[in-house]
Scaffold this motif. Sequence first.
Motif, short mmCIF file in Angstrom:
data_model
loop_
_atom_site.label_atom_id
_atom_site.label_comp_id
_atom_site.label_asym_id
_atom_site.label_seq_id
_atom_site.Cartn_x
_atom_site.Cartn_y
_atom_site.Cartn_z
N GLY C 44 0.79 -1.22 0.00
CA GLY C 44 0.00 0.00 0.00
C GLY C 44 0.82 1.27 0.00
O GLY C 44 0.27 2.36 0.02
N CYS C 45 2.16 1.15 -0.05
CA CYS C 45 2.97 2.37 0.00
C CYS C 45 3.06 3.03 -1.37
O CYS C 45 3.52 4.16 -1.49
N GLY C 46 2.62 2.32 -2.42
CA GLY C 46 2.62 2.92 -3.75
C GLY C 46 3.76 2.46 -4.63
O GLY C 46 3.92 2.96 -5.73
N LYS C 47 4.53 1.46 -4.16
CA LYS C 47 5.70 1.06 -4.96
C LYS C 47 5.31 0.38 -6.26
O LYS C 47 5.91 0.64 -7.30
N SER C 48 4.27 -0.47 -6.22
CA SER C 48 3.85 -1.14 -7.45
C SER C 48 3.22 -0.17 -8.43
O SER C 48 3.45 -0.25 -9.64
N LEU C 49 2.45 0.77 -7.90
CA LEU C 49 1.83 1.77 -8.79
C LEU C 49 2.90 2.63 -9.47
O LEU C 49 2.73 3.06 -10.60
N THR C 50 4.00 2.86 -8.75
CA THR C 50 5.10 3.60 -9.36
C THR C 50 5.62 2.84 -10.57
O THR C 50 5.82 3.42 -11.64
N ALA C 51 5.81 1.53 -10.39
CA ALA C 51 6.28 0.71 -11.50
C ALA C 51 5.30 0.77 -12.66
O ALA C 51 5.70 0.91 -13.82
N MET C 52 4.01 0.65 -12.34
CA MET C 52 3.00 0.66 -13.40
C MET C 52 2.93 2.02 -14.11
O MET C 52 2.64 2.09 -15.29
N SER C 53 3.19 3.10 -13.35
CA SER C 53 3.20 4.42 -13.97
C SER C 53 4.30 4.49 -15.01
O SER C 53 4.10 4.99 -16.11
N VAL C 54 5.47 3.99 -14.65
CA VAL C 54 6.60 4.03 -15.57
C VAL C 54 6.31 3.18 -16.80
O VAL C 54 6.71 3.49 -17.91
N LEU C 55 5.56 2.08 -16.58
CA LEU C 55 5.23 1.19 -17.69
C LEU C 55 4.06 1.71 -18.52
O LEU C 55 3.75 1.15 -19.56
#
Lengths: 307, 280, 321, 293
Positions: C44-55
């Motif tokens: 829930g800290c947003g690390k995966s969403l960061t990856a998805m944003s870059v992708l």
Amino acid sequence: MAAYVRSKVIVSLLVLFTVSLVGFALLHLSGDLAATLAGENASAEQIAELRHTMGLDRPLLAQYASWLADAARGDFGLSFFARESVLTMFLARIGTTAILAVSALILAIAVSLPLGMLAAVRPNSWLDWMVSGVALSGQALPGFFLALMMISFFGVTLRWLPISGSATPLHYVMPVVVLAIGAIPALMRLTRSGMMEVLEQDYIRTARSKGISSLRVMWKHAMRNAILPIISLSAVQLGTLLGGSVIVESVFAIDGIGLLTYRSIQRGDFPVVQAMLMFVSASYIILTLLADVINAWLDPRLRQKSQ
Amino acid sequence: MTRLLDIQNVSLAFRQRTGLFSPPNLIPAVRSASLHVDAGEVVAVVGESGSGKSTLAKMVLRLLTPDTGTIAIDGKPAQSLGPREFARLVQPVFQDPYSSINPKRTLAEIIQTPLKIAGGVSARECEERARDLFERVGLPMRLFHSYPNQISGGQRQRVAIARALILRPKLLVCDEPTSALDVSVQAQILELFNELKQDFGLTYLFISHNLAVVERIADRIAVMYRGEIVEQGATDAFFAAPTHPYSKMLLSSVLPPIPGRPLPTVSRVFELNTPRGSQP
Amino acid sequence: MTALLDISGLKVDVPGRAGTLHAIRGIDLSIGAGECFTIVGESGCGKSLTAMSVLGLLPRAAILSAERMSWKGQDMRRFSRRQWANLHGPEIAAIFQEPMTALNPVLTVGEQIIESFVHHRLGNRKAALARAGELLERVGVVPVERRLAQYPHEMSGGLRQRVMIAMALMCQPKLMIADEPTTALDVTTQVEILKLLKELQAEMGMALLLITHDLGVVAHMADRVAVMYAGQIVETGSVASVLTRSAHPYTSALLDCLPTRDQPLTPIPGVVPALFGELEGCMFRNRCRFAREACADPVPARSVGEGHVYRCLLEANEVAA
Amino acid sequence: MTGLDTTVTANRFLRVRRGLRHAGFVLGAAVLLLTIAVALLAPLLAPHDPLAQNLSIRLLPPAWMEGGRPDHLLGTDHLGRDYLSRLIYGSRISLIVGFSTMLISGVIGSTLGFIGGYFGGRVDSFVTYIINCRLSMPGLLVALAVISLVGGSLFTMIMVLGLLFWDRYAVVVRTATQQIRNADFVSAARVAGASAPWIIWNEIRPNVLHHILVIATLEMAMAILSEASLSFLGLGIPAPTPSWGLMIAEGRQHLFAKPFLVWIPGIAIFILVLATNLLGDGLRDLSQPEGRR
């Protein structure tokens, strides 16, 4: 694969046997066939005599056994009224009904599949809303009402289409459309929801991360998975369409097995009704079996499980 | 010390149905496992997925029945115990905080469930005990009548623990109770287990794949590999000098948070079915 | 060092029934060619969403905004669908957490591996199969011929993740994004996969953006690390500096949570705050033992030198004490 | 178009969609409740006796058409019976058949589904076998044949439909139960010594209830349609009881001259079934969680 099919076939035969027994029992226990046949003015003796000559006074299981023995040889008895072989009567009409049902299914799939897919790809677009609307309304329309409306509009007001019989291909247009509209809602909803579910899977994200075109993602990655339940439903729908032919054929006066069955039910022609029950059940069972086999062929996971 | 749990030569194979009439495939899950847990001890079973450690826990919980071998609890064969008697001896804590409590029941109801099933306690007392435990496991009282979707994963595990404790069992079987949690929450739950052990005089059979967790909490360790217990011994001794090659490999795979070290070399080449580890 | 990827002020909002979730609240990061950058944090800290944003693969409902988001100097915010497609494969490739679900179950491994190579016109089918063979050999999925014809369900999780890696390498990406690539795997398999990633990174000279929750993985893999908490980067810098001289109380607390034999566990009390509504100040303050009133105001970033930056009112050496 | 714009618009639509779904649910519920009220208050609302014949005013068109009369708002049928009154009383048949069938088939199907789904193994094989047998039997045909033999009546109709159309409940409840059976909270209850019926009732049922409700609305719609079809074919509710299907069958003779005789009951069926389906769709969407992450 062979073992998988074999065990499925055995279960199917068992189901068919049970269904024939239940159908037979229902028809015999629900009312007095002899009394129905003899008519309202018959005396008690007349009824008893009729019952005896038709063998309806024998124990139920004995009656069933002899019916089954004959049926296994392809002999479904004589119609009480036409004094004709039930099988002959069926074979004369099955083509008409098959054309109706199969064309309706093809039409339904041709409409549902592309529309359902597009709706899934563009959720909340006008198209998606139209698809939902059509599915909802289609589900709520009684087939016979729709048939009457079409007759009065296309047949009477506009005079575009013939309203009864099956003489020309044009005669089939309205009945096929009515049957198809009955099958479209379920197919369209399943396509839409199935496709949406598949599009949320991890492997779709993987495919997108590879930079391949969205058309290819749709077609190669999503559709191959989404099609599996649609195949199963199509088989079920075809079985339902055969059963549903009773209404459509009677409204449009098409001389197929549906109309034959309807008339036979009205006059208590038990051998024909029993044969029709068996026919629709057997078609349903064979169709679902076929769908299972196709799915196993398309889905390697099922294929392996079956080994 | 009393032997609270005694597992002797237990085996279980899963039957995979292949067809309607063909004989099922047998997939061995646990092979002739023997393990005991004394009262007041924490015994950990470690291993990777498919090692049979969860199957072993399920057998202890009587959710699965062993093909061969015996499991005795408090000196009596587990199968001879009545369901209520058994429930008062052994209770579970499972892995997935989302599946371990019923989403349609309030936390109060969930905690009282075992007591309700056991019967013989007034509704008032049920709730009283649930309240006590609710506080004891560190949940704020205002959540008592909440539903599971209103709380976090760590809080859900606390609810599951409270439920397991309400019958005052002697043995808690914990199947990966922290592996679905974040490290900061994992630490909280591990601390809770430690405190409860003292307060309630509990004994744990602790299933885990995480050696760091196990090192922290266990007195003794049993390593499972492909359905067999390949090594068992006291925690200190095990971490100081593991004997079985698989244990060594497992231990070397642990990555401490210390920068500058190279990744360990893992060699999978070792003989299977090597002699068992020393029995204590 | 010229950055491959340069992002500043990245925000992702996810509107929902309960209000808008501010999942990522303004983060800066840049990744240079050939380096391994890790983002670490709890769920829930947003690390995966960061990856998805870059992708460019955020879920439909998510809304992205950024002050700067560039790939080799091109503005990613203005990328067309086609530009994204050209980026995926030859520039950025990705592997994901669940090897069991990340591969299409009804297509053979071979079909899936060669797909992007053929699509990006790097060669014909034959050349693609040859390259796939080399890569599978390299990542240890052998015998290659048989594996190419297999379906994903016929392989173990570890093998599937190797297939994913080979698939990602087909077009020689400059950056590989690995979102929790070993979380679903056993520890022994994890070490093997990490080792493989590290070796391949060096061989191909590609950058690696590794998302993980495991500080052990960070320590062994990263050149630089960013610690995320509640949608923000609370501390970033070289891995040696961040893990051994943690300046932010959260980083330090996270390290203390790891169970060890000798030291008692010091859990972080409380829970992660919900990221709805107006969020001001340090989000860790309700769980922090150093918290003070000023923590409720916006907290400036402070530098400890050598790119080691943290977001806290404390002096760099106060936490360790 | 940039990725940014699409996400923004998609999101606005998401809210719109949820809102509209909600509107559909409310609309469906409102129409259904209104129909129930009409059915209950039929004696008060109906302007005439639905069975009273008056051959002198047969086949009157609705009031707004040429030749219509204000005291027969929807006109009269071939026996001069007031069409509005017949329509109002007809709603009773539809609703009674709908609700009763839904309840009977719901109890049968859910019970089978719970048993098969919970126990698994051979028990489940047997339940699946029963479901397969049922699915293989053409429901409408069997209903037609049995009703024609037993003799059409409201009771027969309800029993036949109820005993036939339980398959969807069984399939859905079985699948849902299978998914929950292995949940850890079920295991916990088993360890605590709970019996199978206790677990099914207390732990599983609450988690399957929303599925059952959705199926219930669909089955009710299905039963209303089936009743209309059977009555239309002359093998359902016997005349002169007003049933919408029967009214269409009777109006059919005058389809070309007086199409309103078919239109009016047809639209009534359409609206009632549509409302029931809207309610079901709304239930399905509203019971779907937004996701646990």
